[in-house]
Design a protein around this motif. Structure first.
Motif, PDB file in Angstrom:
ATOM      1  N   VAL A  65     -18.318  13.528   9.291  1.00 53.08           N
ATOM      2  CA  VAL A  65     -17.098  12.723   9.305  1.00 53.08           C
ATOM      3  C   VAL A  65     -17.443  11.239   9.211  1.00 53.08           C
ATOM      4  O   VAL A  65     -16.799  10.473   8.492  1.00 53.08           O
ATOM      5  CB  VAL A  65     -16.275  13.019  10.578  1.00 53.08           C
ATOM      6  CG1 VAL A  65     -15.141  12.008  10.743  1.00 53.08           C
ATOM      7  CG2 VAL A  65     -15.704  14.433  10.516  1.00 53.08           C
ATOM      8  N   ARG A  66     -18.503  10.834   9.923  1.00 48.28           N
ATOM      9  CA  ARG A  66     -18.941   9.428   9.833  1.00 48.28           C
ATOM     10  C   ARG A  66     -19.410   9.083   8.430  1.00 48.28           C
ATOM     11  O   ARG A  66     -19.266   7.944   7.977  1.00 48.28           O
ATOM     12  CB  ARG A  66     -20.070   9.168  10.830  1.00 48.28           C
ATOM     13  CG  ARG A  66     -19.631   9.147  12.282  1.00 48.28           C
ATOM     14  CD  ARG A  66     -20.737   8.621  13.158  1.00 48.28           C
ATOM     15  NE  ARG A  66     -20.356   8.564  14.559  1.00 48.28           N
ATOM     16  CZ  ARG A  66     -21.095   8.031  15.516  1.00 48.28           C
ATOM     17  NH1 ARG A  66     -22.284   7.504  15.216  1.00 48.28           N
ATOM     18  NH2 ARG A  66     -20.678   8.029  16.771  1.00 48.28           N
ATOM     19  N   ALA A  67     -19.964  10.093   7.734  1.00 52.03           N
ATOM     20  CA  ALA A  67     -20.460   9.853   6.377  1.00 52.03           C
ATOM     21  C   ALA A  67     -19.328   9.822   5.350  1.00 52.03           C
ATOM     22  O   ALA A  67     -19.536   9.373   4.224  1.00 52.03           O
ATOM     23  CB  ALA A  67     -21.485  10.918   5.990  1.00 52.03           C
TER      24      ALA A  67
ATOM     25  N   ARG B  68     -25.694  17.668   1.485  1.00 49.62           N
ATOM     26  CA  ARG B  68     -26.589  17.415   2.617  1.00 49.62           C
ATOM     27  C   ARG B  68     -26.141  18.193   3.855  1.00 49.62           C
ATOM     28  O   ARG B  68     -26.967  18.760   4.582  1.00 49.62           O
ATOM     29  CB  ARG B  68     -26.630  15.917   2.941  1.00 49.62           C
ATOM     30  CG  ARG B  68     -27.503  15.108   1.999  1.00 49.62           C
ATOM     31  CD  ARG B  68     -27.859  13.772   2.611  1.00 49.62           C
ATOM     32  NE  ARG B  68     -28.810  13.026   1.813  1.00 49.62           N
ATOM     33  CZ  ARG B  68     -29.660  12.134   2.308  1.00 49.62           C
ATOM     34  NH1 ARG B  68     -29.663  11.860   3.599  1.00 49.62           N
ATOM     35  NH2 ARG B  68     -30.499  11.492   1.521  1.00 49.62           N
ATOM     36  N   LEU B  69     -24.826  18.200   4.107  1.00 50.39           N
ATOM     37  CA  LEU B  69     -24.315  18.907   5.279  1.00 50.39           C
ATOM     38  C   LEU B  69     -24.604  20.397   5.171  1.00 50.39           C
ATOM     39  O   LEU B  69     -25.064  21.023   6.136  1.00 50.39           O
ATOM     40  CB  LEU B  69     -22.809  18.678   5.418  1.00 50.39           C
ATOM     41  CG  LEU B  69     -22.109  19.477   6.520  1.00 50.39           C
ATOM     42  CD1 LEU B  69     -22.695  19.146   7.889  1.00 50.39           C
ATOM     43  CD2 LEU B  69     -20.614  19.226   6.503  1.00 50.39           C
ATOM     44  N   PHE B  70     -24.341  20.976   4.017  1.00 52.56           N
ATOM     45  CA  PHE B  70     -24.573  22.406   3.830  1.00 52.56           C
ATOM     46  C   PHE B  70     -26.051  22.748   4.013  1.00 52.56           C
ATOM     47  O   PHE B  70     -26.415  23.720   4.681  1.00 52.56           O
ATOM     48  CB  PHE B  70     -24.103  22.832   2.439  1.00 52.56           C
ATOM     49  CG  PHE B  70     -24.237  24.300   2.180  1.00 52.56           C
ATOM     50  CD1 PHE B  70     -25.257  24.783   1.367  1.00 52.56           C
ATOM     51  CD2 PHE B  70     -23.362  25.206   2.739  1.00 52.56           C
ATOM     52  CE1 PHE B  70     -25.397  26.133   1.125  1.00 52.56           C
ATOM     53  CE2 PHE B  70     -23.488  26.560   2.505  1.00 52.56           C
ATOM     54  CZ  PHE B  70     -24.510  27.026   1.691  1.00 52.56           C
TER      55      PHE B  70
ATOM     56  N   ALA C  51     -26.729   9.892   7.058  1.00 48.60           N
ATOM     57  CA  ALA C  51     -27.183   8.914   6.071  1.00 48.60           C
ATOM     58  C   ALA C  51     -26.734   9.249   4.647  1.00 48.60           C
ATOM     59  O   ALA C  51     -27.113   8.557   3.699  1.00 48.60           O
ATOM     60  CB  ALA C  51     -28.711   8.816   6.103  1.00 48.60           C
ATOM     61  N   ALA C  52     -25.922  10.304   4.501  1.00 47.23           N
ATOM     62  CA  ALA C  52     -25.500  10.726   3.163  1.00 47.23           C
ATOM     63  C   ALA C  52     -24.580   9.698   2.512  1.00 47.23           C
ATOM     64  O   ALA C  52     -23.762   9.070   3.181  1.00 47.23           O
ATOM     65  CB  ALA C  52     -24.795  12.077   3.244  1.00 47.23           C
ATOM     66  N   HIS C  53     -24.726   9.546   1.199  1.00 44.88           N
ATOM     67  CA  HIS C  53     -23.859   8.661   0.423  1.00 44.88           C
ATOM     68  C   HIS C  53     -22.836   9.495  -0.335  1.00 44.88           C
ATOM     69  O   HIS C  53     -22.920  10.719  -0.391  1.00 44.88           O
ATOM     70  CB  HIS C  53     -24.687   7.831  -0.564  1.00 44.88           C
ATOM     71  CG  HIS C  53     -25.700   6.949   0.098  1.00 44.88           C
ATOM     72  ND1 HIS C  53     -25.358   5.911   0.926  1.00 44.88           N
ATOM     73  CD2 HIS C  53     -27.068   6.981   0.072  1.00 44.88           C
ATOM     74  CE1 HIS C  53     -26.452   5.323   1.380  1.00 44.88           C
ATOM     75  NE2 HIS C  53     -27.512   5.955   0.875  1.00 44.88           N
ATOM     76  N   ALA C  54     -21.862   8.836  -0.933  1.00 48.82           N
ATOM     77  CA  ALA C  54     -20.845   9.522  -1.727  1.00 48.82           C
ATOM     78  C   ALA C  54     -21.515  10.371  -2.803  1.00 48.82           C
ATOM     79  O   ALA C  54     -22.458   9.937  -3.456  1.00 48.82           O
ATOM     80  CB  ALA C  54     -19.910   8.502  -2.374  1.00 48.82           C
ATOM     81  N   GLY C  55     -21.030  11.593  -2.944  1.00 48.59           N
ATOM     82  CA  GLY C  55     -21.590  12.493  -3.944  1.00 48.59           C
ATOM     83  C   GLY C  55     -22.651  13.425  -3.400  1.00 48.59           C
ATOM     84  O   GLY C  55     -23.019  14.395  -4.065  1.00 48.59           O
TER      85      GLY C  55
END
Length: 293
Positions: A267-269, A241-243, A232-236
């Motif tokens: 990758v989807r994000a 979020r992944l880390f 669900a992460a957005h640009a920026g």
């Protein structure tokens, strides 16, 4: 003298690159067997506990890499390196080092002690890569299974037997130290690191911590919320979020099992697979137990 030092550094780099080609993460060492690069945080006050997430070299075993270009860059930054370290516990080999020291002054025979453990616990010491140390000791290289973290220890198995596991490192063969050169034992150069016998692995790993039943037993189910969080992460905020999610997964013991799902979600994000894998690897290093080799 300067020519000899350059030759030693060149040979150390060549040996390190050869190890990296075999999937062994490496980094430069000084003649004292300590990391050759100084910490970029050495003058910061208060002290910074960084394991390489800042992106700068100088974090010891956390600098270890199999990327030839990165290996060359590390050695270029450490022109006085005379050897190299091999990070243990890292995929694909998940190396475990059994360090058999020589202590004639106290009458400790670490080789005999390991053989006695093998008899008592019904395992065979396999033929494997063996490195002879300048002091007359030897390092046995074994591989561990995925999902099992072997801690470093000194003398816990028996006097004179040290273990190098997650967060630790071994001095690679071909390295030159103040006490001499590390070299492969005759007849072992052609061998691959052998799998650690199950009975020995049980001796090397601490008993699992008791877990309270939660109704979510599989790593995939335990980490589903983390995967959704990344997806669900957005640009920026994708990398952050992944880390964060990868750190939580490794802290709870299922980071390796969740790595592929987290990568797919990232990758989807919008991240590339390389960026995702790098962030997850940084999380794995950050959350690894701190050990002093």
């Amino acid at each position: 003298m300067a020519t000899t030092a350059r030759q030693t550094a060149t040979l150390a780099l060549a040996h390190a690159l050869s190890a990296a080609e075999r999937g062994l993460p490496v980094f430069p060492l000084s003649a004292t067997k300590l990391p050759a690069l100084r910490s970029p945080h050495r003058d910061e006050d208060p002290p910074v506990r960084c394991r390489g997430t800042c992106g700068l070299p100088g974090h010891g075993v956390h600098d270890a890499t199999t990327d030839p270009a990165a290996v060359r860059a590390l050695f270029a930054a450490a022109p006085r390196a005379s050897g190299y370290g091999i990070a243990c516990g890292r995929p694909p080999h998940r190396l475990i080092g059994i360090d058999l020291d020589v202590d004639t002054a106290h009458g400790n025979d670490s080789v005999a002690a390991l053989q006695q453990l093998a008899l008592q616990h019904l395992f065979t010491i396999p033929a494997t890569v063996t490195v002879l140390t300048p002091s007359g000791g030897r390092h046995l290289w074994l591989t561990g299974p995925s999902g099992v973290s072997v801690p470093n220890s000194a003398g816990r198995l028996a006097p004179g037997i040290d273990v190098r596991g997650a967060g630790g490192y071994l001095v690679g063969p071909g390295s030159v130290t103040t006490h001499g050169r590390y070299r492969l034992a005759p007849g072992t150069a052609h061998l691959a690191p052998a799998p650690c016998p199950r009975a020995l692995l049980r001796l090397l790993t601490p008993p699992p911590r008791p877990r309270h039943p939660t109704g979510h037993t599989s790593p995939a189910r335990q980490g589903q919320g983390l995967v959704q969080f990344v997806r669900a992460a957005h640009a920026g905020q994708r990398n952050t979020r992944l880390f964060w999610a990868a750190c939580r997964a490794y802290e709870h013991g299922f980071g390796d099992d969740l790595a592929d799902a987290l990568t797919e979600a990232a990758v989807r994000a919008g991240l590339t697979e390389q960026e995702a894998r790098a962030a997850i690897a940084s999380a794995a290093r950050l959350t690894a137990p701190r050990q002093n080799p």
